[in-house]
Write a protein that holds these residues in place. Structure first.
Motif, PDB file in Angstrom:
ATOM      1  N   GLY A  99       4.856   1.139  32.790  1.00  0.00           N
ATOM      2  CA  GLY A  99       6.068   1.858  33.139  1.00  0.00           C
ATOM      3  C   GLY A  99       6.352   2.988  31.980  1.00  0.00           C
ATOM      4  N   THR A 100       7.310   3.406  31.875  1.00  0.00           N
ATOM      5  CA  THR A 100       7.572   4.476  30.940  1.00  0.00           C
ATOM      6  C   THR A 100       8.355   3.999  29.643  1.00  0.00           C
ATOM      7  OG1 THR A 100       9.779   4.903  32.263  1.00  0.00           O
ATOM      8  CG2 THR A 100       8.039   6.165  32.988  1.00  0.00           C
ATOM      9  N   ALA A 101       8.582   2.800  29.606  1.00  0.00           N
ATOM     10  CA  ALA A 101       9.395   2.089  28.438  1.00  0.00           C
ATOM     11  C   ALA A 101       8.704   1.138  28.056  1.00  0.00           C
ATOM     12  CB  ALA A 101      10.690   1.417  28.900  1.00  0.00           C
ATOM     13  N   PRO A 102       8.818   0.765  26.691  1.00  0.00           N
ATOM     14  CA  PRO A 102       7.954  -0.493  25.914  1.00  0.00           C
ATOM     15  C   PRO A 102       8.397  -1.723  26.575  1.00  0.00           C
ATOM     16  CG  PRO A 102       9.115   1.100  24.336  1.00  0.00           C
ATOM     17  CD  PRO A 102       9.542   1.356  25.485  1.00  0.00           C
ATOM     18  N   LEU A 103       7.281  -2.707  26.588  1.00  0.00           N
ATOM     19  CA  LEU A 103       7.569  -3.809  27.155  1.00  0.00           C
ATOM     20  C   LEU A 103       7.140  -4.814  26.356  1.00  0.00           C
ATOM     21  CD1 LEU A 103       4.938  -5.169  28.760  1.00  0.00           C
ATOM     22  CD2 LEU A 103       5.428  -3.379  30.470  1.00  0.00           C
ATOM     23  N   SER A 104       7.366  -6.259  26.484  1.00  0.00           N
ATOM     24  CA  SER A 104       6.605  -7.311  25.579  1.00  0.00           C
ATOM     25  C   SER A 104       6.883  -8.706  26.453  1.00  0.00           C
ATOM     26  CB  SER A 104       7.359  -7.423  24.378  1.00  0.00           C
ATOM     27  OG  SER A 104       8.765  -7.762  24.441  1.00  0.00           O
ATOM     28  N   PHE A 105       5.980  -9.460  26.330  1.00  0.00           N
ATOM     29  CA  PHE A 105       6.056 -10.860  26.751  1.00  0.00           C
ATOM     30  C   PHE A 105       5.491 -11.700  25.938  1.00  0.00           C
ATOM     31  CE2 PHE A 105       2.231  -8.733  28.906  1.00  0.00           C
ATOM     32  CZ  PHE A 105       1.413  -9.879  28.388  1.00  0.00           C
ATOM     33  N   LEU A 106       5.742 -13.103  26.102  1.00  0.00           N
ATOM     34  CA  LEU A 106       5.170 -14.106  25.354  1.00  0.00           C
ATOM     35  C   LEU A 106       4.183 -14.894  26.263  1.00  0.00           C
ATOM     36  CD1 LEU A 106       8.026 -16.227  23.762  1.00  0.00           C
ATOM     37  CD2 LEU A 106       6.453 -14.784  22.687  1.00  0.00           C
ATOM     38  N   GLU A 107       3.054 -15.173  25.891  1.00  0.00           N
ATOM     39  CA  GLU A 107       1.949 -15.721  26.250  1.00  0.00           C
ATOM     40  C   GLU A 107       1.720 -16.790  25.731  1.00  0.00           C
ATOM     41  OE1 GLU A 107      -2.595 -14.516  27.697  1.00  0.00           O
ATOM     42  OE2 GLU A 107      -2.273 -14.636  25.430  1.00  0.00           O
ATOM     43  N   VAL A 108       1.945 -18.274  26.358  1.00  0.00           N
ATOM     44  CA  VAL A 108       1.910 -19.594  25.940  1.00  0.00           C
ATOM     45  C   VAL A 108       0.743 -20.323  26.605  1.00  0.00           C
ATOM     46  CG1 VAL A 108       3.069 -21.815  25.532  1.00  0.00           C
ATOM     47  CG2 VAL A 108       4.400 -19.549  25.849  1.00  0.00           C
ATOM     48  N   GLU A 109      -0.354 -20.451  25.697  1.00  0.00           N
ATOM     49  CA  GLU A 109      -1.632 -21.158  26.006  1.00  0.00           C
ATOM     50  C   GLU A 109      -1.652 -22.586  25.785  1.00  0.00           C
ATOM     51  OE1 GLU A 109      -5.266 -18.364  25.398  1.00  0.00           O
ATOM     52  OE2 GLU A 109      -3.842 -17.694  23.653  1.00  0.00           O
ATOM     53  N   VAL A 110      -2.172 -23.329  26.849  1.00  0.00           N
ATOM     54  CA  VAL A 110      -2.471 -24.756  26.495  1.00  0.00           C
ATOM     55  C   VAL A 110      -3.757 -24.652  25.992  1.00  0.00           C
ATOM     56  CG1 VAL A 110      -2.452 -26.996  27.474  1.00  0.00           C
ATOM     57  CG2 VAL A 110      -0.938 -25.250  28.467  1.00  0.00           C
ATOM     58  N   VAL A 111      -4.069 -25.070  24.610  1.00  0.00           N
ATOM     59  CA  VAL A 111      -5.370 -24.849  23.979  1.00  0.00           C
ATOM     60  C   VAL A 111      -6.157 -26.214  24.164  1.00  0.00           C
ATOM     61  CG1 VAL A 111      -4.877 -23.064  22.929  1.00  0.00           C
ATOM     62  CG2 VAL A 111      -4.540 -24.934  21.943  1.00  0.00           C
ATOM     63  N   ASP A 112      -5.456 -27.456  24.382  1.00  0.00           N
ATOM     64  CA  ASP A 112      -6.180 -28.476  24.083  1.00  0.00           C
ATOM     65  C   ASP A 112      -6.879 -28.999  25.614  1.00  0.00           C
ATOM     66  OD1 ASP A 112      -4.046 -29.282  25.775  1.00  0.00           O
ATOM     67  OD2 ASP A 112      -3.496 -30.989  24.711  1.00  0.00           O
ATOM     68  N   ASN A 113      -7.142 -28.158  26.471  1.00  0.00           N
ATOM     69  CA  ASN A 113      -7.858 -28.490  27.462  1.00  0.00           C
ATOM     70  C   ASN A 113      -9.298 -29.330  27.380  1.00  0.00           C
ATOM     71  OD1 ASN A 113      -5.731 -27.060  28.935  1.00  0.00           O
ATOM     72  ND2 ASN A 113      -6.975 -25.555  29.932  1.00  0.00           N
ATOM     73  N   ALA A 114      -9.844 -28.699  26.374  1.00  0.00           N
ATOM     74  CA  ALA A 114     -11.326 -29.145  25.711  1.00  0.00           C
ATOM     75  C   ALA A 114     -11.177 -30.419  25.410  1.00  0.00           C
ATOM     76  CB  ALA A 114     -11.952 -28.397  24.787  1.00  0.00           C
ATOM     77  N   ARG A 115     -10.053 -30.860  24.658  1.00  0.00           N
ATOM     78  CA  ARG A 115      -9.864 -32.470  24.481  1.00  0.00           C
ATOM     79  C   ARG A 115      -9.632 -33.068  25.798  1.00  0.00           C
ATOM     80  NH1 ARG A 115      -4.280 -34.402  22.043  1.00  0.00           N
ATOM     81  NH2 ARG A 115      -3.677 -34.089  24.268  1.00  0.00           N
ATOM     82  N   ASP A 116      -8.672 -32.994  26.635  1.00  0.00           N
ATOM     83  CA  ASP A 116      -8.725 -33.664  27.869  1.00  0.00           C
ATOM     84  C   ASP A 116      -9.803 -33.631  28.639  1.00  0.00           C
ATOM     85  OD1 ASP A 116      -6.034 -33.719  27.172  1.00  0.00           O
ATOM     86  OD2 ASP A 116      -4.871 -32.582  28.525  1.00  0.00           O
TER      87      ASP A 116
END
Length: 237
Positions: A99-116
């Motif tokens: 787009g032509t304007a700044p944008l932002s978002f949150l990325e929420v990762e589930v990082v304990d997949n390896a443990r499960d």
């Protein structure tokens, strides 16, 4: 005759400017979640990457993402502020602000997949060892100070066997009581800190009684190893 002037040398092409890079800001990074805020100026990109975890995107602004895909494809996706979406592990792309304007978002990762995954592998290995009557393998699935709560016994928790020696003896007694025991149709699940295995138990007791019932084990863990195996079985009337 006058000499012809030399032909002008071709101008070297100007190098293309690299696109600006999106700015990541990490807000949470612990044993279970990683939360990163991505900030994009117009035209900014993340660079090529492959997601190693399941993740959720929460847009902080409206905008349009350009997505360069593996194999050379490209698509666009509209972002709506506050409207999240999720993706599974393995997504590979380069993300740009189309787009032509700044944008932002949150990325929420589930990082304990390896443990499960490790815990699920332990549960599956435990069932395999039961079917193979492999006592050493069974105890290798248990923690340093495990507990086994039997399906029957005088107390509300059944008979409780505590410690490596007691649990090993209880498993050996089960094999002696049912020489042809088999745990069939196994399925394994993890939710939070709790594991669940469901199965169908078939066997003939040393006295000749035939048993065919469904049951389950509820597990607590110490890391990837089993700290508590709590067993339940149907009782035929």
């Amino acid at each position: 005759m006058s000499e012809r002037p030399p032909a002008p040398e071709p101008l070297a092409p100007k190098p293309r400017a690299s696109p600006p890079q999106a700015e990541p800001v990490t807000h949470i990074d612990d044993e279970r979640f990683r939360v990163t805020e991505w900030r994009f100026a117009p035209g900014a990109e993340t660079g090529w990457h492959r997601h190693g975890h399941d993740y959720v995107i929460v847009p902080l602004t409206d905008g349009v993402l350009g997505l360069d895909l593996a194999g050379g494809g490209r698509t666009e996706a509209a972002l709506t502020r506050g409207l999240p979406y999720s993706r599974r592990v393995g997504v590979e792309h380069n993300v740009t602000n189309a787009g032509t304007a700044p944008l932002s978002f949150l990325e929420v990762e589930v990082v304990d997949n390896a443990r499960d995954e490790a815990r699920l592998a332990t549960m599956a290995r435990l069932m395999d060892c039961f079917n193979a009557r492999d006592l050493d393998g069974l105890m290798g699935c248990m923690s340093a100070d495990p507990a086994f709560h039997g399906a029957a016994g005088p107390g509300a928790e059944g008979v409780i066997h505590q410690g490596q020696a007691a649990v090993r003896a209880a498993y050996a007694a089960l094999f002696a009581a049912f020489p042809d025991a088999a745990w069939l149709e196994g399925a394994h699940h993890i939710t939070g800190e709790t594991g669940l295995s469901t199965w169908r138990f078939r066997g003939t007791s040393a006295a000749g009684a035939r048993v065919d019932v469904r049951g389950c084990d509820i597990f607590s863990f110490d890391g990837a190893l089993i700290a508590v195996k709590d067993s339940y079985r149907k009782a035929r009337g």
